[in-house]
Write a protein that holds these residues in place. Sequence first.
Motif, PDB file in Angstrom:
ATOM      1  N   ILE A 101       0.839  -1.186   0.000  1.00 36.93           N
ATOM      2  CA  ILE A 101       0.000   0.000   0.000  1.00 36.93           C
ATOM      3  C   ILE A 101       0.883   1.248   0.000  1.00 36.93           C
ATOM      4  N   HIS A 102       0.610   2.153  -0.938  1.00 38.87           N
ATOM      5  CA  HIS A 102       1.338   3.414  -1.025  1.00 38.87           C
ATOM      6  C   HIS A 102       0.430   4.549  -0.557  1.00 38.87           C
ATOM      7  N   THR A 103       0.997   5.535   0.081  1.00 41.54           N
ATOM      8  CA  THR A 103       0.239   6.695   0.540  1.00 41.54           C
ATOM      9  C   THR A 103       0.857   7.962  -0.047  1.00 41.54           C
ATOM     10  N   PHE A 161      -2.609   0.781  -4.518  1.00 43.56           N
ATOM     11  CA  PHE A 161      -1.776  -0.410  -4.676  1.00 43.56           C
ATOM     12  C   PHE A 161      -1.853  -0.874  -6.129  1.00 43.56           C
ATOM     13  N   THR A 162      -0.906  -1.699  -6.523  1.00 43.88           N
ATOM     14  CA  THR A 162      -0.883  -2.225  -7.881  1.00 43.88           C
ATOM     15  C   THR A 162      -1.822  -3.415  -7.976  1.00 43.88           C
ATOM     16  N   ASP A 163      -2.756  -3.351  -8.908  1.00 44.21           N
ATOM     17  CA  ASP A 163      -3.786  -4.384  -9.057  1.00 44.21           C
ATOM     18  C   ASP A 163      -3.698  -4.977 -10.466  1.00 44.21           C
ATOM     19  N   THR A 164      -4.348  -6.131 -10.657  1.00 43.07           N
ATOM     20  CA  THR A 164      -4.438  -6.766 -11.972  1.00 43.07           C
ATOM     21  C   THR A 164      -5.832  -6.552 -12.530  1.00 43.07           C
ATOM     22  N   ARG A 185      -4.638   0.957  -8.294  1.00 42.88           N
ATOM     23  CA  ARG A 185      -6.017   1.079  -7.815  1.00 42.88           C
ATOM     24  C   ARG A 185      -6.050   1.840  -6.488  1.00 42.88           C
ATOM     25  N   MET A 186      -6.957   2.797  -6.398  1.00 43.92           N
ATOM     26  CA  MET A 186      -7.115   3.585  -5.180  1.00 43.92           C
ATOM     27  C   MET A 186      -7.938   2.801  -4.167  1.00 43.92           C
ATOM     28  N   SER A 187      -7.423   2.668  -2.958  1.00 42.55           N
ATOM     29  CA  SER A 187      -8.121   1.918  -1.921  1.00 42.55           C
ATOM     30  C   SER A 187      -8.691   2.823  -0.824  1.00 42.55           C
ATOM     31  N   HIS A 188      -8.221   4.045  -0.755  1.00 43.51           N
ATOM     32  CA  HIS A 188      -8.678   4.962   0.291  1.00 43.51           C
ATOM     33  C   HIS A 188      -8.370   6.388  -0.149  1.00 43.51           C
ATOM     34  N   PHE A 189      -9.261   7.322   0.164  1.00 43.59           N
ATOM     35  CA  PHE A 189      -8.979   8.723  -0.126  1.00 43.59           C
ATOM     36  C   PHE A 189      -9.790   9.607   0.814  1.00 43.59           C
ATOM     37  N   LYS A 190      -9.209  10.731   1.169  1.00 41.90           N
ATOM     38  CA  LYS A 190      -9.935  11.715   1.981  1.00 41.90           C
ATOM     39  C   LYS A 190      -9.359  13.094   1.709  1.00 41.90           C
ATOM     40  N   PRO A 191     -10.207  14.119   1.622  1.00 45.26           N
ATOM     41  CA  PRO A 191      -9.720  15.474   1.372  1.00 45.26           C
ATOM     42  C   PRO A 191      -8.962  16.002   2.582  1.00 45.26           C
ATOM     43  N   ILE A 192      -7.933  16.768   2.321  1.00 50.98           N
ATOM     44  CA  ILE A 192      -7.134  17.375   3.380  1.00 50.98           C
ATOM     45  C   ILE A 192      -6.897  18.841   3.031  1.00 50.98           C
TER      46      ILE A 192
END
Length: 214
Positions: free
Chosen positions: A44-46, A95-98, A113-120
């Motif tokens: 997982i990358h942030t 993360f990298t997805d197939t 693929r985006m797994s989580h997001f929130k405005p900051i």
Amino acid sequence: MTRFPLFIVAALLLAACKNKKAAEHPLKQTTTTQNKHTKLQAEIHTDTLQFIYFEGNFDYWSCIFLNSSKDTISLVTDSMITDDFKNKLFEVKWFTDTLYEAGDNDSKYAANRMSHFKPIKGKPFVAPINEQQILHDVRNIPEVQSGADQVAIAERPSEGKNYYLVETGTREADNFSRFLIFRVYIYPQYQINVYDPAADTEHSLEAWRKQNQQ
């Protein structure tokens, strides 16, 4: 002398033979090791990214962002981010997805693929440019002012295309006479280029003017 019945003697002899064979051929202990397949978890990358636009016209939805280096980042998503959040900063996990290419024998390819997001809160990496400003700036180009009376956005950014296509021209009674066409880039820097659809080429306003003066 005490006599044993014959069947007792036979039983004793049979047991002795079995014990002898067991001693000659000891049992081999077989240990079976089961292979444990542990499924590797995706890394997982942030990142902190600036949201540019949402693309929902293809097999997979995607969100287009800019990173702090002003590079374009495309992330596959199952969730829509509305236009209200354009140019806002987001904390994004991916993360990298197939993925599978529909209609192409289900061929596989890798995508983020985006797994989580929130405005900051924070200052955007690129100053926001809205469509009203684009139309205003194109309309005020001297060549447009002298040769066209209408300016309209023909195409907006989408997957693989990071520009607006802006058409100018004159509206007559039953037709629209096209004049100049522009490609307007809002990132990584704001730029208005003159586009030639016949040759599929584009030039900056400065280069286009020099070319016409020759």
